[in-house]
Write a protein that holds these residues in place. Structure first.
Motif, PDB file in Angstrom:
ATOM      1  N   PHE A 192      -2.719  -8.163   1.084  1.00  0.00           N
ATOM      2  CA  PHE A 192      -2.680  -9.469   0.429  1.00  0.00           C
ATOM      3  C   PHE A 192      -1.640 -10.335   1.141  1.00  0.00           C
ATOM      4  N   PRO A 193      -1.865 -11.634   1.191  1.00  0.00           N
ATOM      5  CA  PRO A 193      -0.884 -12.535   1.818  1.00  0.00           C
ATOM      6  C   PRO A 193       0.456 -12.489   1.083  1.00  0.00           C
TER       7      PRO A 193
ATOM      8  N   ASP B 209       3.216  -7.665  -8.055  1.00  0.00           N
ATOM      9  CA  ASP B 209       3.145  -7.111  -9.407  1.00  0.00           C
ATOM     10  C   ASP B 209       2.189  -7.880 -10.319  1.00  0.00           C
ATOM     11  N   LYS B 210       1.739  -9.061  -9.922  1.00  0.00           N
ATOM     12  CA  LYS B 210       0.810  -9.846 -10.737  1.00  0.00           C
ATOM     13  C   LYS B 210      -0.658  -9.608 -10.362  1.00  0.00           C
ATOM     14  N   ILE B 211      -0.894  -8.828  -9.323  1.00  0.00           N
ATOM     15  CA  ILE B 211      -2.267  -8.558  -8.880  1.00  0.00           C
ATOM     16  C   ILE B 211      -2.770  -7.299  -9.573  1.00  0.00           C
ATOM     17  N   LYS B 212      -3.890  -7.447 -10.259  1.00  0.00           N
ATOM     18  CA  LYS B 212      -4.501  -6.315 -10.963  1.00  0.00           C
ATOM     19  C   LYS B 212      -5.966  -6.238 -10.566  1.00  0.00           C
TER      20      LYS B 212
ATOM     21  N   ILE C 274      -5.903  -1.006  -7.886  1.00  0.00           N
ATOM     22  CA  ILE C 274      -5.009  -1.684  -6.946  1.00  0.00           C
ATOM     23  C   ILE C 274      -3.570  -1.432  -7.379  1.00  0.00           C
ATOM     24  N   ALA C 275      -2.838  -0.730  -6.534  1.00  0.00           N
ATOM     25  CA  ALA C 275      -1.409  -0.479  -6.730  1.00  0.00           C
ATOM     26  C   ALA C 275      -0.757  -0.769  -5.378  1.00  0.00           C
ATOM     27  N   LEU C 276      -0.154  -1.939  -5.271  1.00  0.00           N
ATOM     28  CA  LEU C 276       0.334  -2.414  -3.974  1.00  0.00           C
ATOM     29  C   LEU C 276       1.712  -1.879  -3.619  1.00  0.00           C
ATOM     30  N   THR C 277       1.880  -1.609  -2.326  1.00  0.00           N
ATOM     31  CA  THR C 277       3.168  -1.261  -1.743  1.00  0.00           C
ATOM     32  C   THR C 277       3.360  -2.213  -0.578  1.00  0.00           C
TER      33      THR C 277
ATOM     34  N   TYR D 164      -5.490 -12.530 -10.445  1.00  0.00           N
ATOM     35  CA  TYR D 164      -4.135 -13.009 -10.147  1.00  0.00           C
ATOM     36  C   TYR D 164      -3.866 -14.224 -11.021  1.00  0.00           C
ATOM     37  N   GLU D 165      -2.826 -14.127 -11.828  1.00  0.00           N
ATOM     38  CA  GLU D 165      -2.419 -15.195 -12.751  1.00  0.00           C
ATOM     39  C   GLU D 165      -3.595 -15.661 -13.627  1.00  0.00           C
TER      40      GLU D 165
END
Length: 149
Positions: free
Chosen positions: A79-80, A86-89, A108-111, A135-136
């Motif tokens: 993701f950009p 933490d807001k992306i699900k 989706i669990a981003l690092t 997102y939001e």
């Protein structure tokens, strides 16, 4: 014994019907000729088409879009930096067109604003990646085709 043309036609017709029935039973009973549907609930899926198109348009309208690429370690979704991780699900569905037994999805669990799906989970060939994310409060759908080698 002499066979007239009427008897010959009946025998030919019976042999043809036997061949067709054998072919039908062979295809239905042999797992090599799997004839599964692409989507289990096709008509139910089709009723949400307009909603899906709106999510695809939302993703298309983004100035900075997430990228889905195949790399050595696996499928990498990035993701950009403008998005807060933490807001992306959502989830990522990896769909195998040739065999639905290999389909799977991942939350989706981003690092560091990216997620990697390991190479060991994937077999060689074509994969359709459908990423449904939020997102939001706004819903997005990103579709990509990748080839694993």
């Amino acid at each position: 014994m002499k066979i007239n043309w009427g008897t010959g036609i009946v025998i030919a017709f019976a042999l043809f019907m036997t061949f067709i029935l054998y072919f039908v039973f062979e295809v239905q009973s042999n797992s090599k000729y799997d004839n599964d549907l692409v989507v289990e609930e096709y008509y139910k899926h089709d009723t949400h088409f307009q909603e899906e198109m709106a999510r695809i348009q939302n993703a298309h309208d983004l100035q900075h879009k997430p990228s889905i690429k195949f790399e050595e370690e696996g499928v990498k979704v990035t993701f950009p930096a403008t998005f807060e991780s933490d807001k992306i699900k959502g989830n990522i569905l990896l769909y195998r067109p040739s065999n639905k037994k290999f389909d799977f999805d991942t939350q989706i669990a981003l690092t560091n604003s990216s997620i990697v799906i390991p190479h060991k989970k994937l077999i060689k060939g074509r994969w359709d990646v459908n990423m449904e994310w939020q997102y939001e409060g706004k819903k997005y759908l990103t579709k990509e085709v990748i080839y694993v080698n």
